[in-house]
Write a protein that holds these residues in place. Sequence first.
Motif, PDB file in Angstrom:
ATOM      1  N   ASP A  66       0.458  -1.314   0.137  1.00 26.48           N
ATOM      2  CA  ASP A  66      -0.360   0.097  -0.012  1.00 26.48           C
ATOM      3  C   ASP A  66       0.473   0.987  -0.008  1.00 26.48           C
ATOM      4  O   ASP A  66       1.548   1.530   0.820  1.00 26.48           O
ATOM      5  N   LEU A  69      -0.223   4.338   2.547  1.00 24.41           N
ATOM      6  CA  LEU A  69       0.464   3.659   4.034  1.00 24.41           C
ATOM      7  C   LEU A  69       1.595   3.917   4.063  1.00 24.41           C
ATOM      8  O   LEU A  69       1.849   5.355   4.968  1.00 24.41           O
ATOM      9  N   ALA A  72       2.954   7.348   3.963  1.00 22.89           N
ATOM     10  CA  ALA A  72       1.901   8.500   5.372  1.00 22.89           C
ATOM     11  C   ALA A  72       3.686   8.602   5.941  1.00 22.89           C
ATOM     12  O   ALA A  72       3.760   9.406   6.648  1.00 22.89           O
ATOM     13  N   ASN A  73       3.627   7.033   6.206  1.00 27.29           N
ATOM     14  CA  ASN A  73       4.425   6.956   7.198  1.00 27.29           C
ATOM     15  C   ASN A  73       6.214   7.566   7.093  1.00 27.29           C
ATOM     16  O   ASN A  73       6.336   7.490   7.873  1.00 27.29           O
ATOM     17  N   ILE A 116       0.327   2.885  12.087  1.00 25.66           N
ATOM     18  CA  ILE A 116       0.738   2.435  11.062  1.00 25.66           C
ATOM     19  C   ILE A 116       0.661   1.259  10.175  1.00 25.66           C
ATOM     20  O   ILE A 116      -0.243   0.469   9.233  1.00 25.66           O
ATOM     21  N   LYS A 117       2.142   1.149  10.363  1.00 31.06           N
ATOM     22  CA  LYS A 117       3.047  -0.223  10.368  1.00 31.06           C
ATOM     23  C   LYS A 117       1.028  -1.087  11.060  1.00 31.06           C
ATOM     24  O   LYS A 117       1.765  -2.323  10.231  1.00 31.06           O
ATOM     25  N   GLU A 120      -0.527  -1.743   8.712  1.00 26.96           N
ATOM     26  CA  GLU A 120      -0.562  -2.634   6.929  1.00 26.96           C
ATOM     27  C   GLU A 120      -0.594  -3.928   7.295  1.00 26.96           C
ATOM     28  O   GLU A 120      -0.386  -4.729   6.462  1.00 26.96           O
ATOM     29  N   GLU A 123      -3.863  -5.912   7.384  1.00 28.87           N
ATOM     30  CA  GLU A 123      -4.358  -6.517   6.163  1.00 28.87           C
ATOM     31  C   GLU A 123      -3.380  -7.230   5.595  1.00 28.87           C
ATOM     32  O   GLU A 123      -3.985  -7.927   4.255  1.00 28.87           O
TER      33      GLU A 123
END
Lengths: 203, 536
Positions: A66, A69, A72-73, A116-117, A120, A123
Amino acid sequence: MAHSAAESAGHPSVHASPAVAYEAAKLGIWAFLATEVLLFGGLFTTYIVFRLKFPEMFHRDYLHLDRVLGAANTVVLIASSLTVALAIASIRKGEQRLLKLFLSLTIFLAGVFLVIKYFEWTEKFAHGLFPGTDIFFSLYFMMTGLHGLHVAGGIAVLGAMLFLAGRGRFSESYNTPVEISGLYWHFVDLVWIYLFPLFYLIG
Amino acid sequence: MALPENGRSRGYLAARGFRSWALTLDHKRIGALYLYTTLFFFLLGGIFGLLIRIKLMYPGQAIFSNQTYNVLFTLHGSMMIFLFIIPGIPSGLGNFFIPLLIGARDVAFPRLNLASYWIFVAGILVILGSLIRPMDTGWTFYTPYSAKTGANIALLSFGIFLVGMSSILTGLNFIVTVHKLRAPGMTWHRMPLFIWGMYATSIIQVLATPVVGITFLLLAMERVFGIGFFDPAKGGDPLLFQHFFWFYSHPVVYVMILPAMGVISEVIPVFSRKPIFGYKAIAYSSLAIAFIGFLVWGHHMFVSGMSKTASIIFSFLTFFVAVPTSVKVFNWIATMYKGSITFESPMLYALTFISLFIIGGLTGMFLGALATDVHVHDTYFIVAHFHYTMMGGTVMGLLAGLHYWWPKMTGRMLSEKTARWGWLLTFIGFNLTFLVQFYLGFKGMPRRWAEYPPQYQTLNIVSTVGSWILAGGILVMFSNFIRGLFRGDPAPANPWKGLTLEWQTSSPPPEENFGTVPVVTDWPYGYVKRKPAGDG
């Protein structure tokens, strides 16, 4: 790692002067970061070997990651590098309150990165992609996982700094531990800056 | 152990009790802890070695099972390498003597130093814990076998990772100490040669160990999560493991030998009463060995299926290591030339180091050359070669250092007579054990095998008897150590009349090493010009 005369009560300071102690701590952290580069270097070598060996697999699997994401990170981590730099700049001017503020912000951003990780990875697991799926995902989980551990370690180190800052341990004249921790945090950021394009951008 | 009768100070040994040792920040105590720990594994590993030799004395007889034999040679190898030879001189003698030799009060980061000792102990405990299902892979843990065997490889890998981490922290500490804490006046070219050897060693520890760390982490992940970096069935590459492993494990051979060379460079001029010949050449050859040592790992993989071109390049580079090594040997011999040599026990071990290490080094050239390597690969020739370099080299260097610095470390003298008997038995036993193995290997006896054809038996019996004499020598030596610890004569500050700084403080040294920080005005090997300091 950092050495202050106050903390080693009962033991004579081994350093002739605070200036020598500061230089020693600086040299120590750079040598330590060199070992960290080599630790990740082994993984980067593995990445190169298998990317050359299985170009199709790397292209196919990279499509599963992704980019939003990941990007973003990247932004979150670069922002945290800025805040830790501001923390060091603050205490050099003797600004206790700003030091605590910027340290807290850095720790907060590091936490955001890990959250966030977490989403990720969850998912990926939901789609049946695990460390043992194939070599690309082995590398992905191994390298981002080891990096994640370093982020967690960074949170612990910066947390200790915040705790000591709360006790008024640092000042304009003595802030070596803050600076050393800051260098470590920049390194954690830097590794991600390599990981991001390797996994998310080049297919 | 106290010496109140003649009013001598017990120095850094004055404090008593478990806490005063377990939580000490004194580099001397930490060095002593490392020495005790590593010497314990030397004795334990030695017992495993004796058992291996007993099995090999009688082929075809079930003294113990072949599986037990596999476990024993793995334990012998990995304990000797990871828990004794690698940490022995650097962490033991290095911790004790680096600050003393450069006139510092301690290492740069005393608490990090203590932490690295306890990380080392934690690593040992994890490794011992993994032995519930003993490993049988050999000390190299080659994949894919190590990824599949029933042993606790993941736990073991983690243990070795911890031991490696301790080694990194120690090396880092030493680098900073040498850079920042030298006494006033001690320029780089006035540093004792042991410091140069340790400095080069520390660079290798810091730059090579992380790679083996990540390798063992990958191996652990391979077993826990089934990732396939090293498993050909999953597209992985077992050669990658070997490249990573030897990228660390070849340079680490120099972590084993460079500190020993440093010890020899201290002992030879003192017992020859002559300035060391070619100081700068010895100093810089340490750095050269460290540098070239990083480029030659592939010579362990000549028959593994690596490309021919790579093999030729690695062979060529391997020969280069001989150059700085020979520079050192030449300079030691030149130092002794026309000196007034005395043969106290440290000197005997130093001379033994030189002679055995020459044999080990020259047979190394056989192995660096492609054609002869293919002939003797994985035979007893290799076993003999690395025992000559590691035991004949490193262990003799350590023993030279222990006998040389014993009075300084404990404040007690060893019995010189017993020390010489221990040396003689060790020397005879060692050569009897390993010299014949060159011939066995050349004739084709494979290493690591529990059984072998009967034509090799006679020489194996010779080798096994030799190992008993060797063990006898070690026993005599250790009995001397233990007696010396409790009953030895009080040691003067400078029993050997050395000029390096550690002899300018009392034996044993006080907690802060020196009453006043020494000021250095000359290099430490000027035996002709200067009178030695201290009493004795």
